[in-house]
Design an enzyme around this catalytic site. Structure first.
Site, PDB file in Angstrom:
ATOM      1  N   LYS A 191      23.773  76.832 -18.305  1.00  0.00           N
ATOM      2  CA  LYS A 191      23.016  77.602 -19.368  1.00  0.00           C
ATOM      3  C   LYS A 191      22.628  76.631 -20.488  1.00  0.00           C
ATOM      4  O   LYS A 191      23.443  75.812 -20.946  1.00  0.00           O
ATOM      5  CB  LYS A 191      23.923  78.804 -19.869  1.00  0.00           C
ATOM      6  CG  LYS A 191      24.275  79.855 -19.126  1.00  0.00           C
ATOM      7  CD  LYS A 191      25.262  80.812 -19.872  1.00  0.00           C
ATOM      8  CE  LYS A 191      25.767  81.975 -18.973  1.00  0.00           C
ATOM      9  NZ  LYS A 191      24.608  82.887 -18.728  1.00  0.00           N
ATOM     10  N   ASP A 242      24.543  80.778 -11.670  1.00  0.00           N
ATOM     11  CA  ASP A 242      24.936  81.646 -12.992  1.00  0.00           C
ATOM     12  C   ASP A 242      24.956  82.882 -12.830  1.00  0.00           C
ATOM     13  O   ASP A 242      25.437  83.724 -13.586  1.00  0.00           O
ATOM     14  CB  ASP A 242      23.790  81.244 -14.071  1.00  0.00           C
ATOM     15  CG  ASP A 242      24.204  81.557 -15.675  1.00  0.00           C
ATOM     16  OD1 ASP A 242      25.319  81.893 -15.670  1.00  0.00           O
ATOM     17  OD2 ASP A 242      23.261  81.670 -16.312  1.00  0.00           O
ATOM     18  N   ARG A 262      28.838  88.666  -9.967  1.00  0.00           N
ATOM     19  CA  ARG A 262      28.613  89.527  -8.919  1.00  0.00           C
ATOM     20  C   ARG A 262      29.589  88.638  -7.736  1.00  0.00           C
ATOM     21  O   ARG A 262      29.920  89.480  -6.886  1.00  0.00           O
ATOM     22  CB  ARG A 262      27.274  89.639  -8.492  1.00  0.00           C
ATOM     23  CG  ARG A 262      26.519  88.437  -8.329  1.00  0.00           C
ATOM     24  CD  ARG A 262      24.989  88.660  -8.460  1.00  0.00           C
ATOM     25  NE  ARG A 262      24.600  88.788  -9.802  1.00  0.00           N
ATOM     26  CZ  ARG A 262      23.285  88.867 -10.060  1.00  0.00           C
ATOM     27  NH1 ARG A 262      22.430  89.183  -9.027  1.00  0.00           N
ATOM     28  NH2 ARG A 262      22.736  88.707 -11.307  1.00  0.00           N
TER      29      ARG A 262
HETATM   30  N1  BES Z   1      27.842  86.431 -17.884  1.00  0.00           N
HETATM   31  C1  BES Z   1      26.144  86.383 -17.779  1.00  0.00           C
HETATM   32  C2  BES Z   1      25.404  87.939 -18.110  1.00  0.00           C
HETATM   33  C3  BES Z   1      25.419  88.115 -19.573  1.00  0.00           C
HETATM   34  C4  BES Z   1      24.715  87.094 -20.616  1.00  0.00           C
HETATM   35  C5  BES Z   1      26.023  89.148 -20.226  1.00  0.00           C
HETATM   36  C6  BES Z   1      24.575  87.690 -21.714  1.00  0.00           C
HETATM   37  C7  BES Z   1      25.993  89.310 -21.522  1.00  0.00           C
HETATM   38  C8  BES Z   1      25.206  88.638 -22.278  1.00  0.00           C
HETATM   39  C9  BES Z   1      25.876  86.619 -16.095  1.00  0.00           C
HETATM   40  O1  BES Z   1      26.961  85.680 -15.377  1.00  0.00           O
HETATM   41  C10 BES Z   1      24.688  85.608 -15.922  1.00  0.00           C
HETATM   42  O2  BES Z   1      24.715  84.499 -16.424  1.00  0.00           O
HETATM   43  N2  BES Z   1      23.660  86.300 -15.494  1.00  0.00           N
HETATM   44  C11 BES Z   1      22.426  85.940 -15.396  1.00  0.00           C
HETATM   45  C12 BES Z   1      21.956  86.297 -13.913  1.00  0.00           C
HETATM   46  C13 BES Z   1      20.737  85.412 -13.511  1.00  0.00           C
HETATM   47  C14 BES Z   1      21.162  84.102 -13.192  1.00  0.00           C
HETATM   48  C15 BES Z   1      20.254  86.230 -12.209  1.00  0.00           C
HETATM   49  C16 BES Z   1      21.656  86.513 -16.459  1.00  0.00           C
HETATM   50  O3  BES Z   1      21.528  87.454 -16.621  1.00  0.00           O
HETATM   51  O4  BES Z   1      20.594  85.681 -16.732  1.00  0.00           O
HETATM   52 ZN    ZN Z   2      28.710  85.633 -16.246  1.00  0.00          ZN
HETATM   53 MN    MN Z   3      26.545  83.364 -15.321  1.00  0.00          MN
END
Ligand code: BES
Ligand code: ZN
Ligand code: MN
Length: 452
Positions: A232, A302, A306
């Protein structure tokens, strides 16, 4: 606790002035009182407070306005607004208004001495003091766990907290750690968490009478989400200590259920991992054999939430409980869809969804239902495995994440909460920082459906 049941010493009275009663109330004030109110520019807006004098002209009692909308707005700011001391209500008050005080008295002071203590409020005799105490304690637990930084709240500490909670209600807990995950087939949890110093683990506890209806709760316990090799950016990583917010919410809900003695057979599953980066980190393109037997091609490391959730969901579904609820800080897309202050809810069962929405209304715990839109499943197709973990297109990200989870729950009635678990601004009863979202809505529903 800032909501107390007994107090011998002096206390200051508080009157709640509803907006539609403001004029009448104002007209009945003696001249001195009207002058004080005028000087303090008290208009009776929600949460606005003012002092009234006694016969000698000394500050004596408090009035606070309320416009009849947000229940937490009435008392939610008072614990840190009023001078330290004990207060008591002189006007009728609702359960939610009292909760607002209890929630508003929270402060995360583990690492910084607080400037002051919250004021205390005597719970009126006709209020449900037990329910209030249980709810305030549960939400306090959720917030503390989320607010604890990842250097303290790592997977082993999260497991300790969960086991401690389980044991305090005589629940039986097991924790499967590290390579033990591989022997048991939880390959996906292991893959996500194996690069971290602190080993990945699956927490599993059961409480209640085995003859009661089975309800299983599953919480995403990513103690820190660096993104993994698909790292990230700094701005996105900054808040990722809260990525175990689903687990915290589930522990809070479990505490509500156990402390209230709800007649269900409860199971709690928490995959606890850190999504870290190291030589042995899982990679984009890796294909994981999940616990359910479906193979998953990792499109993006990332999209780890899931992955850890899918093994826990498949395990929960195996025993076909009456209901599975999961809470996860799963997608940024859910935040884009409804903002930071509403929980997204997906369900494969319309009556469960309707019940949860009704619970959301009565508890003023905002939840919005989102669609498990089957035609979008194509976005999870993989050329080399049964599914990818993250969609090929950037549209409907919260939906495709939920559709991924759905593959692992089979036909079991299930609802999935994609939550923020964090207040990005202070509101009455809702201090900035870790927050329970959807938990009180879910509890309301469970009480109505399973309660004695
Ligand atoms: N933990 C994050 C999602 C998240 C980010 C929740 C900010 C609340 C606030 C999750 O693990 C993630 O990184 N999701 C990615 C998925 C993508 C790579 C398909 C996202 O939402 O960008
Ligand atoms: Zn996450
Ligand atoms: Mn993530």
């Amino acid at each position: 606790m800032s909501l107390i049941t007994d107090h011998d010493g002096p206390r200051t009275t508080i009157q709640i002035i509803p907006k539609d009663g403001f004029e009448t109330w104002h007209d009945t004030l003696p001249d001195a009182g009207r002058n004080w109110i005028g000087r303090q520019q008290f208009k009776g807006s929600s949460g606005q407070m003012a002092w009234l004098p006694d016969d000698t002209g000394a500050p004596d009692s408090v009035v606070v306005g309320w416009d009849g909308t947000d229940e937490f707005a009435a008392l939610g700011n008072l614990p840190f607004q009023l001078p330290e001391g004990v207060y008591e209500l002189a006007t009728p008050v609702t359960h939610l208004q009292l909760l607002g005080w209890g929630f508003g008295a929270y402060c995360f002071d583990r690492f910084k001495a607080p400037e002051r203590n919250p004021s205390e409020l005597l719970i009126p005799h006709d209020a449900d003091a037990d329910a209030l105490t249980i709810q305030v304690n549960a939400i306090r637990l959720v917030r503390d766990l989320i607010n604890l930084p990842a250097d303290e709240l790592n997977p082993s500490r999260l497991a300790e907290e969960a086991v401690q909670l389980a044991h305090s209600y005589d629940a039986e807990a097991t924790v499967t750690v590290g390579d033990g995950l591989l022997s048991a087939g939880y390959n996906t949890i292991h893959a996500v968490g194996r690069a971290a110093d602190d080993a990945p683990r699956l927490i599993d506890f059961r409480w209640g009478n085995p003859d009661h209806p089975k309800v299983s709760l599953i919480g995403k316990g990513v103690c820190f989400d660096s993104g993994g090799l698909d790292i990230k950016p700094a701005s996105g990583m900054r808040t990722m200590k809260k990525d175990m917010g689903g687990a915290a919410n589930v522990l809070g809900l479990a505490q509500l259920i156990m402390a209230s003695g709800l007649p269900v057979r409860l199971r709690v599953l928490i995959p606890a991992v850190e999504n870290a980066i190291s030589g042995n980190a899982y990679r984009p393109g890796d294909i994981i054999q999940t616990y359910k037997g479906l193979s998953v091609e990792v499109d993006n490391t990332d999209a780890e939430g899931r992955l850890v959730m899918c093994d826990a969901l498949a395990l929960a579904a195996e025993e076909e409980p009456e209901l599975i609820l999961d809470f996860s800080t799963l997608t940024g897309a859910a935040r884009s869809a409804v903002g930071a202050e509403i929980a997204c809810m997906f369900s494969n069962d319309d009556s469960v969804a309707a019940g949860l929405l009704a619970g959301s209304e009565t508890s003023e715990d905002p939840v919005w239902r989102m669609p498990l839109h089957a035609p979008y499943r194509y976005m999870l197709d993989s050329k080399v495995a049964d599914t990818v973990n993250s969609a090929s297109l950037p549209y409907g990200g919260a939906i495709t994440a939920a559709l991924f989870l759905e593959k692992f729950v089979a036909e079991v009635p299930w609802a999935h909460f994609d939550i923020m678990a964090f207040n990005i601004r202070q509101r009455p009863g809702r201090p900035e920082g870790g927050e329970a979202m959807g938990v009180r809505a879910a509890f309301e529903y469970l009480k109505g459906r399973f309660g004695g």
